[in-house]
Design a protein around this motif. Structure first.
Motif, PDB file in Angstrom:
ATOM      1  N   PRO A 112      47.051  69.133  36.531  1.00  0.00           N
ATOM      2  CA  PRO A 112      47.474  69.093  37.795  1.00  0.00           C
ATOM      3  C   PRO A 112      46.487  68.286  38.705  1.00  0.00           C
ATOM      4  O   PRO A 112      45.163  68.363  38.413  1.00  0.00           O
ATOM      5  CB  PRO A 112      47.613  70.681  38.251  1.00  0.00           C
ATOM      6  CG  PRO A 112      47.810  71.140  36.818  1.00  0.00           C
ATOM      7  CD  PRO A 112      46.938  70.527  35.948  1.00  0.00           C
ATOM      8  N   ASP A 113      46.888  67.567  39.490  1.00  0.00           N
ATOM      9  CA  ASP A 113      46.108  66.989  40.890  1.00  0.00           C
ATOM     10  C   ASP A 113      44.951  67.750  41.327  1.00  0.00           C
ATOM     11  O   ASP A 113      43.853  67.270  41.451  1.00  0.00           O
ATOM     12  CB  ASP A 113      46.927  66.370  41.833  1.00  0.00           C
ATOM     13  CG  ASP A 113      47.887  65.017  41.164  1.00  0.00           C
ATOM     14  OD1 ASP A 113      47.451  64.754  40.003  1.00  0.00           O
ATOM     15  OD2 ASP A 113      48.863  64.777  41.619  1.00  0.00           O
ATOM     16  N   ASP A 114      45.443  69.007  41.666  1.00  0.00           N
ATOM     17  CA  ASP A 114      44.558  69.983  42.360  1.00  0.00           C
ATOM     18  C   ASP A 114      43.495  70.544  41.192  1.00  0.00           C
ATOM     19  O   ASP A 114      42.663  71.258  41.837  1.00  0.00           O
ATOM     20  CB  ASP A 114      45.284  71.150  42.919  1.00  0.00           C
ATOM     21  CG  ASP A 114      46.078  72.104  41.981  1.00  0.00           C
ATOM     22  OD1 ASP A 114      46.172  71.515  40.890  1.00  0.00           O
ATOM     23  OD2 ASP A 114      46.592  72.923  42.337  1.00  0.00           O
ATOM     24  N   HIS A 115      43.348  70.164  39.914  1.00  0.00           N
ATOM     25  CA  HIS A 115      42.396  70.526  39.009  1.00  0.00           C
ATOM     26  C   HIS A 115      41.603  69.268  38.937  1.00  0.00           C
ATOM     27  O   HIS A 115      40.693  69.295  37.858  1.00  0.00           O
ATOM     28  CB  HIS A 115      43.046  71.102  37.834  1.00  0.00           C
ATOM     29  CG  HIS A 115      43.382  72.519  37.846  1.00  0.00           C
ATOM     30  ND1 HIS A 115      43.814  73.089  36.823  1.00  0.00           N
ATOM     31  CD2 HIS A 115      44.012  73.311  38.833  1.00  0.00           C
ATOM     32  CE1 HIS A 115      44.213  74.364  36.917  1.00  0.00           C
ATOM     33  NE2 HIS A 115      44.203  74.496  38.514  1.00  0.00           N
ATOM     34  N   VAL A 116      41.597  68.341  39.716  1.00  0.00           N
ATOM     35  CA  VAL A 116      40.678  67.207  39.523  1.00  0.00           C
ATOM     36  C   VAL A 116      39.945  66.848  40.669  1.00  0.00           C
ATOM     37  O   VAL A 116      40.795  66.729  41.881  1.00  0.00           O
ATOM     38  CB  VAL A 116      41.488  65.874  39.107  1.00  0.00           C
ATOM     39  CG1 VAL A 116      40.587  64.719  38.996  1.00  0.00           C
ATOM     40  CG2 VAL A 116      42.088  66.138  37.586  1.00  0.00           C
ATOM     41  N   ALA A 117      38.681  66.670  40.799  1.00  0.00           N
ATOM     42  CA  ALA A 117      37.851  66.208  41.912  1.00  0.00           C
ATOM     43  C   ALA A 117      37.149  64.920  41.845  1.00  0.00           C
ATOM     44  O   ALA A 117      36.409  64.960  40.496  1.00  0.00           O
ATOM     45  CB  ALA A 117      37.067  67.478  42.368  1.00  0.00           C
TER      46      ALA A 117
END
Length: 805
Positions: free
Chosen positions: A680-685
């Protein structure tokens, strides 16, 4: 005396004057067409024609014995090309066993040389061409041997005694191969099953006396339990002197026929276990009543040829036991599977060390006690005392592989010198087939070990995807093949999925598979694009040899971007199962040419995928069956891949069950399934940093905030230390350009630091006075994994931090 009552009596149980003896039998088998299919040497001596002349001739022309066959069988019946129908002509005449007596003049003799023939006819039913078993005995020889029968004696008649020294069916089954040794075990077993209720053939000399009719193997008979009517020396055989030469010749011939039948019955399989069972069973019951086979550990384990001769420390495994005693009698004392070293001063040790047969005609109580005393916690005496013992070595290339223990019951003729020779020849042939099976087992073990060592141990969890695999060896002998699968962890949370198939089978294919798999792993770790990787692999295969050909499918899954990059080198296309609707499809890819052809370009295709989609890669052994269109197999693969499953392993098993049951599969199979979960996008920074030492502090701050946001406070301290070391290296040695930092949460934490210096870092050992050189050492000690890759003019240093201790 009533004749029926007399026939129910056992010899020696209701008569005082009963003698046991042996005279030769003529044995004839008649097939359903009324033609002779077996003609023993005794039949040739009695009736004139030899075996070569008699076999295939109408039986009515060769057996002029009144009443032995129905009259209509001897008539001139119309020939329809198939011969007379014995089943029809015999009719009710042969529904039951018949017996009779006839006077005849053999061909080439005068009327004054007429002989008195006694015969028995057993009908044979069931499958097989045989229809009638005829046994005949020359009563003239018996009269001359006994000396008390004259022409006026009419009390000689054949009969069927239901108990004649054979009180149980097991006894008859045990004795029949000895009674009719040239029938072979198969036909003997069939005869046993049909005549158990018919009785045992005997000659009746009077109302009080009978003699069992059995073939003679050239050994003088044992003295009978009862005195004959005319006393004779106990050691003198009950046969005329002029027949000794013929009988000795018959004895040798019977043994040769036995060995010939054994040779054709053993070695039908290269499976070591099956060969051991065949070798042991061949000796019982025709040659012995008990047979036990022992092999050295190295032979049984498939470890290659044993080194040197055996000694007192050599472990021998009892691998199979065959006997005709009551079930379970030997199981506790001599269990199959037991391994032990045979004590010295035993005949077993003597045979094992010298490599020569050991013959003990009768095991006396003294010898039995001594042998039993050598074995702790077991009493062998009830099993061996009084029996005849023959131990024969199993050898190959003059090395003892093991030995076979053979025993005969006390009520059977003991082993003699001729039996010793026969047993040695039996063991020599058995040793040859055992060595062949041993060599095949050893070579197969070597090949399987080689192949197993080259197949990867695939992790079921990769970044953004779950993986399950299956491998099935081929069904042909020498089933080693060149199919393989692999997964390679790539920077950026990506995963390379590989499946390949080296053409051909055997060690060469397995070795080539190992070379290609290593090359793929090396190039994948260097982030070689899929099309370029296949081109490099093609060049490598052509350098390795002209006959190196293989197919390969190479796919790179990016869980963050949700896409597959796939390149194909002559392999069957993969199947993609969409999570949205559960439908499956074969991906349309440029086919390309197999690896090793050369001069053919490879192309990569990008395929968009969604979380939950499944990618199925396999080799053609799963879908291709000789005689069927491969399209049918691919369609079956699509259908089975789309079947709902509770887990990845269950999904793989569903595919294997659906396609592996299709007849004709011989090739090996490699299957790899990946569930593309995505990240998911919110698991990537992702952050961009300047090439400034002050950015190291900013990087620590950004990482701390993100980990706390993800609810991972326990991972903060270690992560900050590792990030500080790697970012510091990038700022100092990164060429002065911008630095990229990315953190991905995918099971574990993945950190990637990218700079504009393509040279890969080198981990050094720092001295006590050095101010630098410790950063990568700290990363190596604290990170779960770490590595560095280069792509273009940039490099990426990455490390994984485990979220659980």
């Amino acid at each position: 005396m009533d004749r029926g009552s007399e026939r129910d009596a056992s010899p020696g149980r209701g008569a005082e004057n009963t003698a046991a003896g042996r005279i030769p039998l003529a044995v004839v088998i008649v097939d359903r067409a009324g033609l002779v299919s077996h003609w023993s040497s005794g039949a040739g001596r009695m009736f004139g024609p030899g075996r070569e002349t008699a076999v295939g001739q109408p039986v009515a022309d060769l057996l002029p014995v009144s009443g032995a066959l129905p009259d209509d069988l001897r008539d001139d019946t119309p020939d329809d090309g198939a011969g007379p129908d014995l089943e029809t002509s015999l009719g009710a005449h042969t529904g039951y066993p018949t017996a009779g007596r006839a006077r005849l003049t053999p061909p080439g003799r005068g009327d004054d040389e007429r002989i008195d023939v006694l015969w028995w006819a057993y009908p044979l039913v069931g499958p097989g061409p045989s229809r009638l078993l005829v046994l005949a005995a020359d009563a003239t020889r018996l009269r001359e041997a006994r000396g008390h029968l004259d022409e006026s004696t009419e009390r000689i008649a054949p009969g069927f005694a239901r108990h004649t020294e054979l009180p149980t069916a097991g006894d008859l089954e045990r004795r029949l191969p000895e009674i009719l040794p040239n029938m072979g075990p198969g036909l003997s077993a069939r005869i046993v099953s049909q005549i158990l209720e018919l009785g045992y053939p005997v000659l009746e000399f009077s109302q009080y006396e009978r003699v069992p009719v059995t073939p003679y193997w050239g050994v003088p008979r044992r003295p009978g339990r009862f005195d004959s009517v005319v006393p004779r020396p106990r050691s003198e055989p009950l046969i005329p002197a002029d027949a000794l030469a013929d009988l000795e010749y018959a004895a040798v011939r019977e043994r040769l026929e036995f060995l010939n039948e054994v040779s054709s019955a053993i070695g039908t399989s290269l499976d070591l276990g099956e060969t051991i069972r065949e070798v042991t069973s061949a000796a019982v019951p025709r040659f012995a009543d008990f047979a036990g086979t022992h092999l050295r550990s190295a032979v049984l384990a498939g470890e290659g040829f044993p080194d040197g001769p055996p000694d007192a420390s050599t472990l021998m495994h009892r691998v199979w036991v065959e006997h005709n005693d009551e079930p379970g009698r030997w199981d506790d004392t001599v269990p199959v599977g037991e391994a032990f070293a045979f004590p010295e001063h035993t005949p077993f040790y003597q045979c094992m060390v010298t490599g020569e047969p050991v013959l003990i005609p009768r095991i006396s109580d003294e010898l039995g006690n001594r042998i039993s005393g050598e074995f702790e916690k077991r009493d062998l005496r009830p099993l061996i005392n009084g029996r005849s013992l023959l131990i024969v070595p199993l050898k190959a290339r003059n090395v003892v592989l093991g030995f076979m223990v053979l025993l005969r019951r006390p009520d059977r003729l003991p082993f003699d010198g001729m039996d010793r020779t026969t047993g040695a020849e039996l063991a020599a042939r058995a040793g040859l087939v055992l060595d062949n099976a041993r060599m095949y087992t050893y070579q197969e073990n070597v090949a399987e070990t080689l192949q197993d060592s080259m197949l990867p141990q695939v992790s079921p969890r990769m970044a953004g995807c779950d993986v399950a695999t299956r491998y099935l060896p081929g069904t042909l002998l020498g089933r080693i093949g060149g199919d393989w699968f692999d997964t390679v962890k790539l920077p950026g949370s990506r995963t390379a999925l590989v499946v390949g198939d080296v053409m051909g089978h055997g060690l060469n294919s397995a070795a080539m598979m190992g070379q290609l798999r290593t090359a793929v792993q090396t190039m994948a770790a260097l982030e070689t694009p899929p099309a370029q990787l296949l081109r490099n692999l093609d060049d490598l295969a052509r350098r390795l040899g002209e006959n190196y050909l293989a197919t390969c499918l190479y796919a790179v899954y990016d869980p963050i971007r949700g896409e597959l990059q796939i390149a194909n080198a002559g392999h069957i296309p993969p199947v993609l199962v969409r999570a949205a609707d559960g439908g499956s499809e074969l991906l349309e890819l440029p086919t390309g040419a197999p690896i090793g052809v050369g001069g053919v370009p490879f192309e990569a295709t990008t395929v968009r995928v969604a979380p939950g989609d499944r990618l199925v890669l396999c080799t053609d052994g799963l879908v291709e069956v000789r005689g069927s269109d491969i399209g049918e197999g691919l369609a079956a693969l699509c259908e089975s891949a789309a079947h709902p499953a509770a887990s990845m392993d269950t999904a793989c098993d569903t595919i294997i069950r659906a396609l592996n049951t299709r007849g004709g599969r011989k090739d090996d199979v490699a299957l790899l399934m990946a569930r593309l979960n995505g990240i998911p996008d919110d698991h990537v920074a992702h952050w961009h940093l300047e090439s400034d030492p002050r950015e190291v502090s900013r990087a620590r701050h950004l990482v701390r905030e993100r980990l706390l946001e993800w609810g991972l406070p326990h991972a903060v301290d270690t992560a900050l230390l590792l990030v500080s070391e790697v970012v510091t290296n990038a700022v100092r040695h990164g060429g002065g350009g911008p630095v990229g930092l990315r953190v991905v949460r995918a099971g574990d934490l993945l950190f990637e630091v990218t700079d504009e210096e393509p040279e890969l870092p080198d981990m050094r050992t720092a001295g006590p006075d050095d101010e630098a050189g410790r950063g990568l050492g700290v990363v190596s000690r604290l990170a779960k994994e770490w590595g560095a890759t280069t792509r273009g003019h940039r490099k990426t240093v990455w490390f994984e931090q485990a979220l659980t201790p």
